[in-house]
Design a protein around this motif. Sequence first.
Motif, PDB file in Angstrom:
ATOM      1  N   VAL A 117       0.890  -1.067  -0.001  1.00 20.98           N
ATOM      2  CA  VAL A 117      -0.019  -0.077   0.018  1.00 20.98           C
ATOM      3  C   VAL A 117       0.709   1.149  -0.064  1.00 20.98           C
ATOM      4  O   VAL A 117       0.528   2.352  -0.841  1.00 20.98           O
ATOM      5  CB  VAL A 117      -0.978   0.102   1.206  1.00 20.98           C
ATOM      6  N   ASP A 118       2.000   1.393   0.751  1.00 20.96           N
ATOM      7  CA  ASP A 118       2.655   2.441   0.738  1.00 20.96           C
ATOM      8  C   ASP A 118       3.816   2.693  -0.219  1.00 20.96           C
ATOM      9  O   ASP A 118       4.637   3.547  -0.096  1.00 20.96           O
ATOM     10  CB  ASP A 118       3.401   2.733   2.366  1.00 20.96           C
ATOM     11  N   GLY A 119       3.900   1.523  -0.944  1.00 22.16           N
ATOM     12  CA  GLY A 119       4.789   1.642  -2.122  1.00 22.16           C
ATOM     13  C   GLY A 119       6.279   0.984  -1.858  1.00 22.16           C
ATOM     14  O   GLY A 119       7.022   1.197  -2.850  1.00 22.16           O
ATOM     15  N   THR A 120       6.422   0.677  -0.589  1.00 26.24           N
ATOM     16  CA  THR A 120       7.727  -0.103  -0.366  1.00 26.24           C
ATOM     17  C   THR A 120       8.078  -1.208  -1.281  1.00 26.24           C
ATOM     18  O   THR A 120       9.156  -1.554  -1.877  1.00 26.24           O
ATOM     19  CB  THR A 120       7.864  -0.549   1.242  1.00 26.24           C
ATOM     20  N   LEU A 121       6.944  -2.069  -1.668  1.00 26.59           N
ATOM     21  CA  LEU A 121       7.117  -2.983  -2.492  1.00 26.59           C
ATOM     22  C   LEU A 121       6.404  -2.631  -3.950  1.00 26.59           C
ATOM     23  O   LEU A 121       4.998  -2.298  -3.721  1.00 26.59           O
ATOM     24  CB  LEU A 121       6.215  -4.389  -2.047  1.00 26.59           C
ATOM     25  N   ALA A 122       6.871  -2.424  -4.922  1.00 25.43           N
ATOM     26  CA  ALA A 122       6.335  -1.533  -5.914  1.00 25.43           C
ATOM     27  C   ALA A 122       5.719  -2.599  -6.980  1.00 25.43           C
ATOM     28  O   ALA A 122       5.882  -3.712  -6.827  1.00 25.43           O
ATOM     29  CB  ALA A 122       7.719  -0.809  -6.880  1.00 25.43           C
ATOM     30  N   PRO A 123       5.024  -1.919  -7.785  1.00 27.68           N
ATOM     31  CA  PRO A 123       4.278  -2.780  -8.856  1.00 27.68           C
ATOM     32  C   PRO A 123       5.160  -3.382  -9.697  1.00 27.68           C
ATOM     33  O   PRO A 123       6.304  -2.839  -9.955  1.00 27.68           O
ATOM     34  CB  PRO A 123       3.307  -1.711  -9.462  1.00 27.68           C
ATOM     35  N   GLY A 124       4.768  -4.741  -9.862  1.00 29.59           N
ATOM     36  CA  GLY A 124       5.917  -5.490 -10.717  1.00 29.59           C
ATOM     37  C   GLY A 124       6.853  -6.185  -9.842  1.00 29.59           C
ATOM     38  O   GLY A 124       7.807  -7.138 -10.570  1.00 29.59           O
ATOM     39  N   GLU A 125       7.128  -5.909  -8.761  1.00 28.29           N
ATOM     40  CA  GLU A 125       8.050  -6.370  -7.846  1.00 28.29           C
ATOM     41  C   GLU A 125       7.884  -8.041  -7.693  1.00 28.29           C
ATOM     42  O   GLU A 125       6.659  -8.368  -7.090  1.00 28.29           O
ATOM     43  CB  GLU A 125       8.387  -5.651  -6.772  1.00 28.29           C
ATOM     44  N   GLN A 126       8.891  -8.779  -7.789  1.00 31.66           N
ATOM     45  CA  GLN A 126       8.797 -10.329  -7.559  1.00 31.66           C
ATOM     46  C   GLN A 126       8.584 -10.462  -5.888  1.00 31.66           C
ATOM     47  O   GLN A 126       9.596  -9.932  -5.350  1.00 31.66           O
ATOM     48  CB  GLN A 126       9.756 -10.900  -8.097  1.00 31.66           C
ATOM     49  N   LEU A 127       8.084 -11.275  -5.461  1.00 30.28           N
ATOM     50  CA  LEU A 127       8.000 -11.523  -4.095  1.00 30.28           C
ATOM     51  C   LEU A 127       8.460 -13.001  -3.708  1.00 30.28           C
ATOM     52  O   LEU A 127       7.687 -13.996  -4.208  1.00 30.28           O
ATOM     53  CB  LEU A 127       6.626 -11.376  -3.452  1.00 30.28           C
ATOM     54  N   ARG A 128       9.830 -13.264  -3.374  1.00 31.63           N
ATOM     55  CA  ARG A 128      10.293 -14.495  -3.205  1.00 31.63           C
ATOM     56  C   ARG A 128      10.152 -14.991  -1.697  1.00 31.63           C
ATOM     57  O   ARG A 128      10.658 -14.212  -0.863  1.00 31.63           O
ATOM     58  CB  ARG A 128      11.922 -14.340  -3.467  1.00 31.63           C
ATOM     59  N   GLU A 129       9.671 -15.913  -1.567  1.00 33.73           N
ATOM     60  CA  GLU A 129       9.181 -16.538  -0.093  1.00 33.73           C
ATOM     61  C   GLU A 129      10.452 -16.497   0.557  1.00 33.73           C
ATOM     62  O   GLU A 129      10.329 -16.225   1.886  1.00 33.73           O
ATOM     63  CB  GLU A 129       8.554 -17.975  -0.236  1.00 33.73           C
ATOM     64  N   ALA A 130      11.738 -17.111   0.231  1.00 33.23           N
ATOM     65  CA  ALA A 130      12.764 -17.143   1.184  1.00 33.23           C
ATOM     66  C   ALA A 130      13.110 -15.350   1.836  1.00 33.23           C
ATOM     67  O   ALA A 130      13.492 -15.459   2.810  1.00 33.23           O
ATOM     68  CB  ALA A 130      13.970 -17.801   0.458  1.00 33.23           C
ATOM     69  N   GLU A 131      13.190 -14.781   0.602  1.00 35.07           N
ATOM     70  CA  GLU A 131      13.478 -13.193   1.000  1.00 35.07           C
ATOM     71  C   GLU A 131      12.431 -12.865   2.096  1.00 35.07           C
ATOM     72  O   GLU A 131      12.765 -11.961   2.915  1.00 35.07           O
ATOM     73  CB  GLU A 131      13.667 -12.417  -0.078  1.00 35.07           C
ATOM     74  N   LEU A 132      11.080 -13.063   1.943  1.00 33.31           N
ATOM     75  CA  LEU A 132      10.350 -12.481   2.641  1.00 33.31           C
ATOM     76  C   LEU A 132      10.371 -13.217   3.932  1.00 33.31           C
ATOM     77  O   LEU A 132      10.158 -12.661   5.079  1.00 33.31           O
ATOM     78  CB  LEU A 132       8.552 -12.957   2.256  1.00 33.31           C
ATOM     79  N   GLN A 133      10.726 -14.624   4.132  1.00 36.42           N
ATOM     80  CA  GLN A 133      10.897 -15.196   5.379  1.00 36.42           C
ATOM     81  C   GLN A 133      11.771 -14.466   6.172  1.00 36.42           C
ATOM     82  O   GLN A 133      11.708 -14.298   7.540  1.00 36.42           O
ATOM     83  CB  GLN A 133      11.115 -16.663   5.196  1.00 36.42           C
ATOM     84  N   GLU A 134      13.014 -14.033   5.465  1.00 35.33           N
ATOM     85  CA  GLU A 134      14.100 -13.471   6.197  1.00 35.33           C
ATOM     86  C   GLU A 134      13.642 -11.975   6.682  1.00 35.33           C
ATOM     87  O   GLU A 134      14.085 -11.624   7.692  1.00 35.33           O
ATOM     88  CB  GLU A 134      15.279 -13.451   5.312  1.00 35.33           C
ATOM     89  N   TRP A 135      12.991 -11.246   5.722  1.00 29.63           N
ATOM     90  CA  TRP A 135      12.686 -10.108   6.087  1.00 29.63           C
ATOM     91  C   TRP A 135      11.615  -9.868   7.437  1.00 29.63           C
ATOM     92  O   TRP A 135      11.810  -9.034   8.171  1.00 29.63           O
ATOM     93  CB  TRP A 135      12.073  -9.191   4.940  1.00 29.63           C
ATOM     94  N   ILE A 136      10.603 -10.525   7.321  1.00 31.02           N
ATOM     95  CA  ILE A 136       9.618 -10.531   8.346  1.00 31.02           C
ATOM     96  C   ILE A 136       9.835 -11.353   9.693  1.00 31.02           C
ATOM     97  O   ILE A 136       9.289 -11.096  10.541  1.00 31.02           O
ATOM     98  CB  ILE A 136       8.218 -11.024   7.648  1.00 31.02           C
TER      99      ILE A 136
END
Length: 213
Positions: free
Chosen positions: A28-47
């Motif tokens: 919503v706030d644009g940190t993750l931009a349109p078209g950006e790929q969301l990779r599970e491993a990266e999201l796991q580490e980030w969150i």
Amino acid sequence: MPVPASRSVVGRTLLRDRAYEVLRDAIVDGTLAPGEQLREAELQEWIGVSRTPIREALMRLERSGLVVTRPGRSTTVVPLDDARVHDAVPVVAAMHALAARLAAPKLTSAQLERMRAANEEFADALARGDVDAALAADDVLHDVVIEAAANAALRDTLEQYSPLLRRAERARFRDPAATTVLSSDLHDQLIDALAAGDAERAAIAALATWESL
């Protein structure tokens, strides 16, 4: 056999919700931009959660129209879609009108005061050109009504479609001139109707507030 009382079930729910909220807000706030790929491993580490809460969060985000998943390929943040936004506006407006109608006979003086304070912050933030603070105050104001309405189906519907509208609003308000379309006057009308216990007038004010977007 009876469903076992398990601490892990609660923990998993909290992790799932946390993953969803972090990803939703970042889109919503644009940190993750349109078209950006969301990779599970990266999201796991980030969150800081495991794969299962991430996957559950991505499924909820897809239902809200914020991401698209291509099985076996990738999950990406979707571009803003005017058609989906236009479809969502009357649904969200109708739910807020229903919330106002249900809340009108229930709101306490303390809750009404919270709404007035939030509207003051809303107006002040707009005057400062702080769109983030204005939208946060707007959320506080309307959350009071949703809380008082106490309708789970209404809350679930808003949870699904509101992030799409917030994302569109933030994109539009990158143009400072666009903030002039927001007005605390409509909020004042809503609060006055709720304070009077006038459910129908409150519903009309709530509908007008959201349709003005």
